[in-house]
Design a protein around this motif. Structure first.
Motif, PDB file in Angstrom:
ATOM      1  N   TYR A 321      22.561  26.377  39.651  1.00  0.00           N
ATOM      2  CA  TYR A 321      21.660  27.390  39.239  1.00  0.00           C
ATOM      3  C   TYR A 321      21.951  27.398  37.447  1.00  0.00           C
ATOM      4  CZ  TYR A 321      19.861  32.144  38.216  1.00  0.00           C
ATOM      5  OH  TYR A 321      19.079  33.351  37.763  1.00  0.00           O
ATOM      6  N   GLU A 325      21.796  34.283  33.087  1.00  0.00           N
ATOM      7  CA  GLU A 325      22.737  35.126  33.782  1.00  0.00           C
ATOM      8  C   GLU A 325      24.054  34.452  34.165  1.00  0.00           C
ATOM      9  OE1 GLU A 325      19.522  34.377  35.577  1.00  0.00           O
ATOM     10  OE2 GLU A 325      18.778  35.602  34.169  1.00  0.00           O
ATOM     11  N   ALA A 326      23.973  32.756  34.093  1.00  0.00           N
ATOM     12  CA  ALA A 326      25.203  32.132  34.303  1.00  0.00           C
ATOM     13  C   ALA A 326      26.068  32.202  33.145  1.00  0.00           C
ATOM     14  CB  ALA A 326      24.949  30.779  34.805  1.00  0.00           C
ATOM     15  N   TYR A 327      25.908  32.582  31.910  1.00  0.00           N
ATOM     16  CA  TYR A 327      26.659  32.428  30.687  1.00  0.00           C
ATOM     17  C   TYR A 327      26.428  33.422  29.679  1.00  0.00           C
ATOM     18  CZ  TYR A 327      22.508  30.187  28.341  1.00  0.00           C
ATOM     19  OH  TYR A 327      21.232  29.978  27.986  1.00  0.00           O
ATOM     20  N   ASP A 333      21.944  40.487  31.141  1.00  0.00           N
ATOM     21  CA  ASP A 333      22.447  39.312  32.019  1.00  0.00           C
ATOM     22  C   ASP A 333      23.608  39.607  32.694  1.00  0.00           C
ATOM     23  OD1 ASP A 333      20.190  37.658  31.207  1.00  0.00           O
ATOM     24  OD2 ASP A 333      21.224  36.977  29.357  1.00  0.00           O
ATOM     25  N   TRP A 337      24.204  39.053  36.671  1.00  0.00           N
ATOM     26  CA  TRP A 337      25.207  38.034  37.137  1.00  0.00           C
ATOM     27  C   TRP A 337      26.152  38.861  38.163  1.00  0.00           C
ATOM     28  CZ3 TRP A 337      26.507  33.430  37.983  1.00  0.00           C
ATOM     29  CH2 TRP A 337      27.999  33.178  38.119  1.00  0.00           C
ATOM     30  N   LYS A 338      26.425  40.317  37.525  1.00  0.00           N
ATOM     31  CA  LYS A 338      27.416  40.922  38.532  1.00  0.00           C
ATOM     32  C   LYS A 338      26.771  41.386  39.875  1.00  0.00           C
ATOM     33  CE  LYS A 338      30.170  45.256  38.787  1.00  0.00           C
ATOM     34  NZ  LYS A 338      30.131  46.587  38.077  1.00  0.00           N
ATOM     35  N   SER A 341      26.573  37.919  42.087  1.00  0.00           N
ATOM     36  CA  SER A 341      27.566  37.491  42.486  1.00  0.00           C
ATOM     37  C   SER A 341      28.025  38.441  43.855  1.00  0.00           C
ATOM     38  CB  SER A 341      28.930  37.485  41.394  1.00  0.00           C
ATOM     39  OG  SER A 341      28.437  36.723  40.098  1.00  0.00           O
ATOM     40  N   LYS A 354      31.682  26.073  37.833  1.00  0.00           N
ATOM     41  CA  LYS A 354      31.015  26.758  36.645  1.00  0.00           C
ATOM     42  C   LYS A 354      31.386  26.204  35.475  1.00  0.00           C
ATOM     43  CE  LYS A 354      29.779  31.721  35.544  1.00  0.00           C
ATOM     44  NZ  LYS A 354      30.031  31.517  34.092  1.00  0.00           N
TER      45      LYS A 354
END
Length: 623
Positions: A321, A325-327, A333, A337-338, A341, A354
């Motif tokens: 992915y 949202e990943a960074y 974002d 992400w929270k 996850s 990651k």
């Protein structure tokens, strides 16, 4: 008074004569078409163009174009004698329908006034016209259409006239999706999250997973990939050199022709969307799912879309992915992400790696984690009576699909590495009641049949003549398996109402989809070089479906100069022959299959080739 009666009689006779002549002229107009309301099909011969009296009837979207041209064509017509109905021509659709996808037609949705939930992407799902509303006409190629460039050159460039849409080159200019260069459109290999090339991005994913030599195929253990929101499919195109095949999927959305570009490039791809219905793939089909800025709300409806990805991933499969949202560190974002996850943790996924813009999650190998969850935790496990391989028109469910007892005990799918898995009997054969011996016999039978096919095609087919192939009734995928050493890929289509053999196709390291040939296929016109139809006509005959509709659909998805191999009973071949002239097809070869091993002699092989033709209007546009 006598003279008055005589004048009245003369006027009556004159009026009758005028009416008869008028009716006759209207008949000629409707039958042959007119220059003002329609177009003629012009076929390319060896030296000149020949007019093939054929016209587009009507102009209004609600016209009678959707109705049958002749009452006799409603029936399959296989029992007709020598004097049975034989069409001289089909009407040619208006040029504005040159990219018509009947079951993904926005005009149809608008006209039908369907009440669809746009937030759930229902408007991008399949909505097929009723038989009486179908466009029973030949789809014209765009003005100036050229035979597509050959693979592997086509991966990097295509003819602009074949897909005259360049807005993506401007819209995605900073991401290197595509660049217009004169008469061609070139594809540098960029993407939304890999501006500097898909090859480098693929190597970085392999490096994150610690695969040897930064090769994503992981020594043959990673073979099938699902790329959702694929753009012009450069990710899938660059995977091919690593012996990885991807099903690249995108809707017919604001980016419109992205899948058309992918198929024109010779890259496996299909139109579709993560909406409300299950994807047309069985459970445990892919080793890796991929989303690069695919703009999907994975949290909606209790994570139902992420759970659909979970269904099609194999035990131990990955989800790569790449998204803000990943960074990213802004408040929104971080919230996404929270929550995401927390969702994947409840689904028993773990973070495998990651780095920078990308996170890779991994699915568990067994059911252990599912069974250890607290009672009542969401999402729940799917019901025990849920069939995870039932996909045609089946609504998605927000539940986790547990593994079979076999997969749980073996801690995985038990598949051999590629390329051995192509010819190794997969464990899921037993689900269908097939034995290893039956599998091996089927593989050998189709190897010999494909060899015979190539002998028939050899006078005209060179090593680079064909690229995109479709097996319209794939069964166990042995037709495609026999083509391993050819530089082609095959879309393996399995009937939705037959044995669920598509999971065996995927377990062999091939790709495919479920379909009902009573409906139009989800692809653009002119996207396949060869169609293989093994008893497909006999099957739809038993269901009372129209053979004429199927012929028109096959013509729609076949490229000009492409081939169709029909393997069926003699009366089916006779039926198809009656339509050759109307479809602008030519008989290429015929063979009796009685000499083939395991053949009872009831089937005939008939090969036809589609001619290249343009409408007179299109021809004028190119002059």
């Amino acid at each position: 008074m006598t003279r008055g009666r005589s004048d009245a009689a003369q006027k009556k006779r004159l009026l009758t004569s005028v009416c008869i002549v008028a009716v006759f002229l209207v008949f000629l107009y409707v039958y042959f078409g007119s220059k003002s309301s329609g177009e003629s099909a012009l076929e390319y011969g060896s030296r000149s163009l020949r007019k093939l009296g054929s016209s587009y009837l009507g102009g209004d979207e609600d016209s009678d174009l959707g109705h049958k041209q002749d009452e006799s064509s409603v029936k399959f017509g296989l029992d007709d004698g020598e004097d049975g109905f034989s069409p001289k021509s089909f009407p040619v659709c208006d040029d504005r329908h040159s990219e018509l996808i009947p079951c993904l037609d926005r005009n149809l949705i608008y006209q039908s006034r369907l009440k669809l939930d746009l937030s759930l992407m229902e408007h991008y799902e399949r909505h097929c016209p009723l038989p009486e509303k179908r466009f029973n006409c030949l789809i014209p190629p765009p003005p100036g259409y050229k035979v597509p460039l050959k693979w592997p050159k086509s991966r990097d460039e295509v003819w602009k006239v074949n897909i005259p849409h360049t807005h993506l080159a401007t819209e995605k200019s900073d991401q290197n999706w595509m660049v217009v260069k004169g008469e061609r459109i070139r594809f540098p290999g960029g993407g939304t999250h890999f501006h500097y090339g898909a090859d480098k991005y693929i190597a970085s994913i392999a490096n994150m997973l610690n695969f040897s030599n930064n090769n994503l195929n992981n020594e043959g253990r990673l073979r099938t990939v699902f790329d959702v929101g694929c753009g012009v499919a450069s990710f899938g195109g660059y995977l091919l050199s690593s012996d990885i095949i991807a099903m690249s999927l995108a809707p017919n959305d604001v980016h419109q022709n992205q899948i058309q570009f992918a198929l024109e490039r010779g890259i496996p791809a299909s139109l579709g969307v993560l909406g409300t219905k299950r994807l047309p793939y069985p459970s445990r089909s892919f080793e890796l799912a991929h989303c690069s800025r695919c703009r999907i709300d994975w949290l909606q409806r209790d994570g139902i879309l992420l759970l659909e990805l979970d269904r099609v991933l194999r035990p131990g499969g990955y989800f790569a992915y790449s998204s803000p949202e990943a960074y990213a560190q802004d408040e929104e974002d971080l919230r996404i992400w929270k929550e995401m996850s927390a969702l994947v943790e409840r689904m028993c996924w773990r973070i495998a790696a990651k780095r920078n813009q990308t996170v890779i999650w991994q699915k568990p190998l067994t059911n252990d984690c599912y069974l250890e969850r607290e009672p009542g935790i969401q999402p729940p496990l799917c019901r025990s009576d849920d069939d995870p391989d039932a996909v045609w028109g089946v609504p998605m469910e927000a539940c986790i699909t547990p593994y079979s007892e076999h997969d749980h005990q073996t801690r995985g799918s038990g598949l051999a590495p590629w390329p051995a898995r192509l010819t190794s009997p997969p464990p899921r054969l037993a689900d269908l009641g097939y034995t290893s011996e039956m599998f091996e016999k089927d593989t050998e039978l189709w190897r010999q049949r494909v060899d015979n096919y190539w002998n028939l095609l050899s006078p005209k087919v060179k090593p680079d003549s064909l690229r995109n192939l479709m097996d319209m009734k794939a069964h166990l995928g042995s037709f495609a398996a026999a083509l391993k050493d050819k530089d082609v890929w095959v879309m393996n289509v399995v009937p939705e109402d037959g044995p669920k053999t598509l999971k065996v196709v995927f377990d062999r390291g091939l790709i495919g989809t479920v379909h009902n040939w009573f409906e139009s296929f989800s692809t653009y016109p002119r996207t396949y070089d060869l169609l293989h139809a093994w008893t497909v006509f006999s099957d739809i005959e038993k269901k009372g479906c129209s053979g004429e509709d199927l012929l028109l659909e096959m013509d729609r998805i076949l490229r000009p100069t492409g081939f169709i191999i029909i393997r069926d009973k003699q009366h089916v071949i006779d039926f198809v022959k009656k339509y050759l002239s109307a479809l602008h097809w030519e008989a290429f070869a015929t063979a009796d299959s009685s000499s083939e091993p395991g053949q009872d002699g009831d089937e005939v092989v008939f090969v036809v080739r589609k001619k290249l033709w343009l409408t007179s209007e299109s021809l004028r546009d190119t002059e």
